[in-house]
Design a protein around this motif. Structure first.
Motif, short mmCIF file in Angstrom:
data_model
loop_
_atom_site.label_atom_id
_atom_site.label_comp_id
_atom_site.label_asym_id
_atom_site.label_seq_id
_atom_site.Cartn_x
_atom_site.Cartn_y
_atom_site.Cartn_z
N LYS A 543 0.90 -1.23 0.01
CA LYS A 543 0.09 0.62 -0.32
C LYS A 543 0.87 1.29 -0.43
O LYS A 543 2.35 1.45 0.30
CB LYS A 543 -0.35 -0.32 0.70
CG LYS A 543 -2.25 -1.03 1.70
CD LYS A 543 -2.94 -0.94 2.31
CE LYS A 543 -3.50 -1.94 2.94
NZ LYS A 543 -4.90 -2.22 3.93
N ASN A 545 0.82 3.95 1.43
CA ASN A 545 0.99 4.42 2.92
C ASN A 545 2.48 3.45 3.93
O ASN A 545 2.64 3.47 4.93
CB ASN A 545 -0.20 4.39 4.07
CG ASN A 545 -0.32 3.50 4.37
OD1 ASN A 545 -0.14 2.04 3.99
ND2 ASN A 545 -2.42 3.54 4.65
N GLU A 546 2.13 2.24 3.04
CA GLU A 546 3.67 1.33 3.61
C GLU A 546 4.87 2.40 3.48
O GLU A 546 5.87 1.86 3.85
CB GLU A 546 3.37 0.35 3.57
CG GLU A 546 1.97 -0.67 3.70
CD GLU A 546 2.46 -2.11 2.78
OE1 GLU A 546 2.92 -3.03 3.52
OE2 GLU A 546 1.72 -1.88 2.60
#
Length: 780
Positions: A543, A545-546
């Protein structure tokens, strides 16, 4: 900037080892006088020259395996401040980088837009007016501005222009292309020193920086700094030469340090650089340098380290050129003429200079080919049988048609004349021009340089006579033969590649691509390219946001605290200085706000602006005190106590760098545990270990170290519990500011651009990326 008075351009110091004084002449030349009461001890503090190993292009030795590692294709921004002569060599260099697969953006002044884009490179306008810069430098040919320049407001304009160019240089690292809209974030920064922004932009982005220049900018015993006129007594000449470089750094920082620090804080969200680091920040951080001159003319000094290369002049490919009919007729109508041109120099009195040149040429029986340049030398004069007035023409072609050349001594023009075996007379105005004039004269390829203000008919006649002599022609031919064996541009590409941290920059999935992101999987940090990220996001294996932006190289400008006394004192002084500045703002800022608002609005509006300014000043004062109490002072004491063992030769464990609130807590916990444990156990263990090594003497030494550790190591632990988490919180808050968000947006745009191109990527390559990542994340 208008309200800031010019800084005091002087440096007078008297110490136990060195006495330094400077005097500013009416034309802005800086004369430096150095003397020492103990020259032997002073000399022992200066790095010794080492025997120079004669390597190809004066390159320093490097491990062979490092040279064989692949260099990924990078986004490279080249930041150049100066005239066309400063920009042109980097066009040749940028084209060479492109041929190696890099994407190259040349960031310089707006007037060079077409010049750069026509060469096939990307362009970014950093602002600034090179014509104004050249005019300023002609009036102030030395390092410092003349008194006339101070009174005339030139300093304020120059500082404003520098602030504009610093901001432009930062934007050149992260903004999309103005023409195509294609996103861009720099993976590496190359710059000439007058751009000043390079190392600070690199620190903000976490990328490598590399300085390239045409004149010496690194301290050496071999020769003094080219911008200084120096006299020295009671000391070795080599030591005096070395010291002049530090003086130039100090004086430059004195004039621009506050401008740079203001920009760092407001634009880059970086802490100001201290006055102990700021002047020498490039050498302090050991930023690699490549000097773009022929080692046949100036060899690499023996006291320059492995981070410095001398590669050869940057010569571009000769452009296709067909001369206009009138120029062709002039060249064929008589003996080869003498070329005269001053390029982008803004002459103070072009009419006088033109008259002197014509009269001297007539006395010597020489035909002239005069390039009008930016100053329109010759004005409206019309060409005749003896003098031809020329507009723009490539020197690579033109210098083959003339008998000798006379010019201002820019490095590129000098190189072009010498590689074509043309004797050269240099009329220097500023910068590196006197340096190149002396280099040419010492090689016998031309007469001694003649500064423009000393240019008289009688002096120029003597210069022309030597310029057209057989010894000058022979010396020029010998230099040309050596220069033609060099490949300066290609050697500089190799130098740039050699100093890159290649492993840290390469994607873990596809080694040929540059990594720009990191993601943590199975307690391992994986480096990913834009293509790998686009594939993995599209296949829902990671993802957005990782991901974290990759920081390849950290440049640490913090001053090391060697002990708690000096560390605490320096911190206290810093807090007092910042508080005093904020207190001054309490009175000055409201007045400025009122004055500015009253010129464009009503008195009521102006009063409101002044009230807001008062509140802002109180907020600044409060922020300084809070930061000093919770961050600066505890951190300085913790670091000072931690480093005390270094003073008696003991190693100090590094617990990592604080980058955010998480790492701040981690470093604090490790420091606390380590400090408490070793502080207590060291009282017993260090005497025992000392006795095993050196007997009773070692026991006494160990007892002293253990006692000192009992006092300092628990102190490190306790002050670290406050300082490191507070620093981490501060950095986390700063990470929410504009610089980080701008970088994330630009890096994200690059991933989006790559995602739109995935349809053209081979299916097997996509499958290999997915297979590798599944294996790393334990999903295979």
């Amino acid at each position: 900037m208008d309200d800031i008075p010019p800084p005091p351009y002087e440096l007078i110091s008297t110490g136990p080892l060195l006495t330094t004084s400077t005097s500013l002449t009416s034309d802005g030349t800086l004369n430096v006088a150095l003397s020492s009461s103990d020259p032997a001890k002073l000399g022992s503090l200066i790095p010794e020259a080492r025997p120079t190993t004669k390597l190809h292009h004066q390159f320093s030795t490097q491990q062979s395996e490092h040279r064989t590692r692949p260099v990924p294709n990078l986004n490279v921004v080249i930041q150049v401040v100066g005239s066309r002569g400063d920009v042109q060599p980097f066009i040749a260099y940028g084209i060479a980088l492109q041929r190696h697969g890099h994407r190259v953006r040349l960031a310089t002044h707006g007037c060079f837009d077409k010049f750069v884009r026509d060469s096939g490179l990307e362009f970014y306008d950093i602002g600034g007016d090179p014509t104004d810069l050249m005019a300023y430098m002609v009036k102030n040919p030395g390092l410092m501005p003349s008194m006339e320049a101070m009174r005339g407001g030139d300093i304020g304009r120059k500082r404003k222009m520098m602030a504009e160019m610093l901001h432009g240089c930062w934007k050149s690292c992260v903004e999309p292309d103005a023409g195509t809209g294609r996103p861009f974030v720099a993976d590496a920064i190359i710059a000439n020193p007058p751009s000043f922004a390079h190392v600070h932009c690199a620190q903000a982005l976490g990328v490598p920086a590399h300085v390239m220049f045409t004149m010496p900018w690194s301290a050496t015993r071999a020769f003094p700094h080219p911008l200084v006129k120096m006299t020295a007594s009671d000391m070795e000449p080599g030591v005096a030469n070395w010291l002049t470089y530090g003086l130039v750094e100090l004086m430059t920082w004195q004039g621009l340090g506050d401008v740079i620090n203001s920009w760092r804080k407001k634009t880059l969200d970086l802490d100001p650089v201290s006055n102990t680091v700021g002047p020498s920040i490039v050498s302090y951080l050991q930023i690699p340098h490549t000097y773009c001159w022929s080692p046949a003319l100036v060899a690499k000094p023996g006291d320059w380290g492995a981070e410095i290369d001398v590669c050869g002049f940057f010569m571009r490919d000769e452009p296709e050129y067909s001369p206009p009919a009138d120029l062709a007729r002039f060249l064929s109508a008589g003996p080869p003429p003498l070329y005269v041109g001053f390029g982008s120099i803004v002459l103070e009195d072009p009419e006088r200079l033109h008259s002197v040149i014509l009269e001297a040429a007539r006395a010597c029986g020489l035909r002239l080919l005069i390039s009008r340049g930016w100053s329109k030398l010759g004005g409206d004069s019309i060409s005749n049988a003896d003098v031809f007035y020329l507009e723009d023409c490539p020197h690579e072609w033109l210098f083959k048609q003339v008998v000798a050349v006379m010019h201002h001594g820019g490095a590129g023009t000098t190189a072009c004349g010498l590689i074509n075996a043309r004797p050269t007379l240099i009329v220097p105005f500023f910068g590196d021009q006197p340096f190149w004039g002396n280099v040419v004269a010492s090689a016998g390829a031309g007469p001694a340089p003649i500064p423009q203000k000393e240019l008289k008919v009688s002096v120029l006649v003597q210069g022309f006579n030597y310029l057209t002599s057989a010894p000058a022609a022979e010396a020029a031919r010998a230099i040309a033969q050596k220069m033609r064996s060099e490949t300066g541009v290609q050697a500089a590409v190799e130098s740039f590649h050699r100093h890159l941290p290649r492993d840290a920059m390469s994607c873990d999935v596809t080694r040929s691509q540059v990594a720009r992101w990191t993601v943590s999987k199975n307690k391992r940090v994986v480096k990913l390219s834009d293509q790998a990220v686009a594939v993995l996001i599209a296949r829902k294996l990671i993802k957005l946001n990782e991901l974290e932006p990759l920081r390849v190289k950290e440049l640490d400008t913090d001053v090391r605290r060697w002990d708690p006394v000096s560390g605490g004192a320096a911190s206290t002084l810093g807090v007092v200085t910042d508080f005093t500045a904020s207190l001054g703002g309490l009175f000055i800022d409201p007045y400025k706000a009122y004055k500015h608002a009253s010129t464009i609005g009503s008195s009521a509006s102006a009063a409101g602006k002044a009230t807001v300014a008062v509140g802002g000043s109180f907020a600044k004062m409060t922020g300084v005190l809070v930061k000093g109490t919770l961050v600066d002072t505890p951190l300085a004491l913790a670091e000072g106590m931690k480093n005390v063992p270094r003073l008696y030769g003991e190693e100090v464990k590094d617990h990592g760098k604080v980058t955010d609130w998480k790492s701040g807590g981690t470093v604090a916990a490790k420091t606390f545990g380590d400090g408490m444990y070793h502080g207590v156990t060291g009282v017993v263990m260090q005497p025992w270990q000392g006795a095993k090594k050196e007997g009773f003497v070692g026991f006494l030494k160990g007892a002293g170290k253990g006692t000192m550790g009992l006092l300092t190591k628990p102190g490190t632990a306790l002050f670290g519990l406050v300082g490191y988490p507070a620093l981490g919180i501060q950095k986390s808050l700063m990470a929410k500011k504009g610089r980080t968000q701008a970088v994330l947006r630009s890096k994200g745009a690059q991933v989006d651009a790559m995602a739109s191109q995935l349809s053209s990527v081979d299916d097997s390559e996509i499958e290999e990326i997915m297979k590798w990542f599944r294996h790393q994340s334990g999903r295979a």
